[in-house]
Design a protein around this motif. Structure first.
Motif, PDB file in Angstrom:
ATOM      1  N   ARG A 260      31.715 -90.887 -35.515  1.00 24.29           N
ATOM      2  CA  ARG A 260      30.867 -89.889 -34.872  1.00 24.29           C
ATOM      3  C   ARG A 260      29.469 -90.475 -34.639  1.00 24.29           C
ATOM      4  O   ARG A 260      28.873 -90.334 -33.583  1.00 24.29           O
ATOM      5  N   ARG A 261      28.956 -91.185 -35.643  1.00 25.36           N
ATOM      6  CA  ARG A 261      27.617 -91.774 -35.501  1.00 25.36           C
ATOM      7  C   ARG A 261      27.608 -92.881 -34.456  1.00 25.36           C
ATOM      8  O   ARG A 261      26.667 -92.996 -33.674  1.00 25.36           O
ATOM      9  N   ASP A 264      27.601 -91.237 -30.988  1.00 23.03           N
ATOM     10  CA  ASP A 264      26.283 -90.689 -30.629  1.00 23.03           C
ATOM     11  C   ASP A 264      25.315 -91.827 -30.309  1.00 23.03           C
ATOM     12  O   ASP A 264      24.539 -91.752 -29.370  1.00 23.03           O
ATOM     13  N   GLU A 267      26.090 -93.372 -26.917  1.00 24.14           N
ATOM     14  CA  GLU A 267      25.705 -92.490 -25.808  1.00 24.14           C
ATOM     15  C   GLU A 267      24.187 -92.417 -25.648  1.00 24.14           C
ATOM     16  O   GLU A 267      23.683 -92.178 -24.563  1.00 24.14           O
ATOM     17  N   ARG A 268      23.479 -92.633 -26.754  1.00 20.55           N
ATOM     18  CA  ARG A 268      22.006 -92.602 -26.705  1.00 20.55           C
ATOM     19  C   ARG A 268      21.420 -93.924 -26.227  1.00 20.55           C
ATOM     20  O   ARG A 268      20.251 -93.993 -25.895  1.00 20.55           O
ATOM     21  N   GLU A 453      30.125 -83.217 -38.276  1.00 21.25           N
ATOM     22  CA  GLU A 453      29.672 -84.548 -38.672  1.00 21.25           C
ATOM     23  C   GLU A 453      30.383 -85.049 -39.931  1.00 21.25           C
ATOM     24  O   GLU A 453      30.818 -86.196 -40.007  1.00 21.25           O
TER      25      GLU A 453
END
Ligand code: MLC
Ligand code: AMP
Length: 544
Positions: A260-261, A264, A267-268, A453
């Motif tokens: 999950r991290r 993210d 995508e960032r 999360e």
């Protein structure tokens, strides 16, 4: 162990380990391990003695593990997030003869000694220079324990000798030592060659903790038994993993929270093409908790990789796995029994067990039997007997479904008292016992709520001890006063959990309630509590 040694003899010049500032070939790692083993043998410990290890991931930890094996000792890693109570329990329960501790974990050992003063007498091996100042009689510095001349031959051990003991939480308050043999670990890992097609030119990016079976038994043992290179990270960070893959890492194993991290982070990413870097790896695996199907899909869209999800347990090691062929991996499932394992689905009563092996779309508790099973819960024959059914089947406590092709999916757990957060197992009872130490707490119930999360997040429902002497006194309070008191109690609950236990066990929400839901017989009904929280009927405070 003997198979591990073959890996060292077979490719002395191949890199075994890369970590910050260090690259060691198999020859160099093997040599250090042999010298450490000789030093350990010089301490006169009998075969089978337990060596507790409380240290963050570092090259020396691999030397220690292998040296202990060569010296015929049992490796007992301790969760480095643990506090005094938790550490003291493991040191006592395992009957550790020695503890290896590094600088970062020295405070937890000091706390353990406060809890159990007799542990002050436990000989220590100190990893790190500053600690050397604290040497007492019986202590050694890790660096001084290397012997140039000692007996370099491994101690001969039967295959069913213990190798590893991993402490894991259960439905009771205190963790149990899961005792594995050299045979169970080697057999479970041997299956990976065919299963995941691990090769000796692979490099495993290892950012998992080294005190659980995922990072240690599968990660470290798996990589070394296959003659691979370990890219050891001191802790998980997205940047660390991406850099390690950019540097040649080919395999990454993670828990769903890590994926999950990573998602993210990718995508960032501003201006960087981290997705393209991740795409260069050969294999991504996930386990220890359910990987959300949406994350599987997102990861495939971003990197082209279909994450290979598999299932295991401290007690069973690697047990079920999706296939090597990416097209045959199915999101939201954990695949099939690994070679050497059999799996059954039994009905949920646990008493009148009905074998539903032939039924289509079976659903029930997962029982497994096979090569990677633990030998026992250390020093706890009653718990060991309770964990196995006739015929040597281990009762996992996990509820599964199995489709017509024989593919398994994990759909729940028989006990609500076991919570899995970010891949760590937490015993609700242990946290409840700790919170009941607070004088202002009358009753408490700890539950796990679904969380995007962490997989599950911990919530505690607390019934306060009422200090009001009369009902007139209570009703005279304004709602602001009551609210402030509830907030203060919630803060105290969270602070107490943090002071007593590893910080990942703290509640991330506290509900102050007048009573807990119980049935007519007075039995606590946690599913009703969970439903009330999910329906937003209870105010959650002190979300940490
Ligand atoms: C950390 N925190 C957690 C947590 N990990 N809270 C709940 N659940 C967790 N798992 C808390 C910290 O204590 C901290 O609290 C806050 O979250 C922020 O921490 P962080 O720095 O962001 O987290 P980090 O240190 O990066 O840890 C996250 C993680 C870690 C995902 C890297 O949880 C982890 O390594 N998980 C893997 C566990 C694992 O290896 N399981 C395998 C079990 S074997 P505060 O209050 O201090 O700020 C198994 C069998 C099998 O299951 O076959 O796989
Ligand atoms: P541990 O005792 O920490 O080894 O945790 C083992 C537990 O993690 C299992 O009993 C499962 O509940 C859970 N687990 C492991 N792998 C998976 C998975 N792929 N999906 C869902 N749950 C998992």
């Amino acid at each position: 162990m003997h198979a591990l040694l073959r890996a060292f003899h077979g490719r002395p010049d191949h890199p075994a380990l890369r970590a910050a500032g260090v690259t060691w070939s198999y020859g160099q790692l093997g040599d250090r391990a042999r010298r450490h083993a000789a030093g350990l043998r010089g301490l006169g410990l009998p075969a089978g003695a337990r060596v507790a290890v409380l240290a963050e991931p570092a090259p020396a930890l691999l030397v220690a593990l292998l040296g202990q094996y060569l010296a015929g000792l049992v490796h007992v890693p301790i969760n480095t997030r643990y506090r005094g109570l938790e550490v003291a329990h493991i040191l006592r329960d395992s009957g550790a003869a020695l503890v290896l501790v590094d600088q970062a974990c020295a405070p937890a050992l000091a706390e353990a000694i406060e809890q159990a003063p007799e542990l002050a007498a436990l000989p220590r091996i100190l990893l790190g220079d500053e600690l050397a100042g604290g040497l007492r009689a019986g202590d050694r510095r890790f660096e001084d324990l290397y012997t140039e001349t000692g007996d370099a031959l491994p101690r001969a051990l039967p295959d069913d000798a213990l190798s590893l003991m991993i402490y894991t939480s259960g439905t009771t308050g205190k963790s149990k030592g899961v005792a594995h043999t050299h045979r169970s670990v080697s057999a479970a890992i041997g299956a990976l060659t065919g299963l995941w097609r691990w090769r000796d030119d692979d490099a495993l990016v290892l950012a998992l903790p080294l005190f659980h079976v995922h990072g240690l038994a599968i990660g470290v043992h798996g990589a070394l038994l296959h003659g691979m290179t370990i890219e050891l990270l001191p802790r998980f960070t997205c940047e660390g993993v991406i850099d390690a893959i950019a540097g040649g890492g080919t395999i990454f194993m993670g828990v769903p929270t890590m994926y999950r991290r990573l998602l993210d982070h990718v995508e960032r990413a501003e201006g960087r093409d981290d997705a393209a870097t991740l795409a260069r790896a050969r294999l991504f695996t996930s386990g220890s908790a359910a990987l959300p199907a949406a994350d599987f899909t997102r990861f495939e869209q971003l990197t082209g990789h279909r994450i290979l999800e598999r299932y295991g347990m401290s007690e069973t090691l690697l047990t079920l796995s999706n296939p090597a062929e990416p097209a045959r991996r199915v999101a939201g499932t954990v695949g099939f029994p690994v070679p050497g394992f059999e799996a059954r689905v039994v009905d949920e009563q646990g008493v009148n067990i009905k074998d539903v092996e032939d039924a289509e779309d079976a659903r029930g508790e997962l029982w497994v039997r096979g090569v990677g099973l633990m030998r026992e819960y250390w020093g706890n024959p009653q718990a060991t007997a309770g964990a196995f059914a006739d015929g040597g089947w281990f009762k996992t406590g996990d509820v599964v479904s199995r489709d017509r092709e024989g593919r398994f999916a994990i759909v729940g757990r028989r006990s609500v008292d076991i919570i899995k957060s970010g891949g760590f197992k937490i015993s609700a009872r242990e946290l409840e016992d700790a919170l009941l130490e607070l004088p202002e707490v009358a009753e408490v119930a700890v539950v796990g709520l679904p969380d995007p999360e962490w997989g599950q997040r911990i919530v505690a429902a607390v019934v306060p001890k009422t200090t009001a002497k009369t009902s007139a006194e209570t009703s005279a309070k304004t709602s602001a006063e009551t609210d402030a008191e509830a907030d203060a109690l919630a803060e105290a609950v969270t602070a107490h959990a943090r002071a007593r236990l590893a910080s990942y066990k703290k509640p991330r929400g506290v509900a102050i309630v007048a009573s807990l839901p119980r049935n007519a017989l007075g039995k606590l009904q946690k599913h009703r509590l969970i439903a009330a929280i999910e329906a937003g009927e209870l105010t959650l405070r002190a979300a940490g």
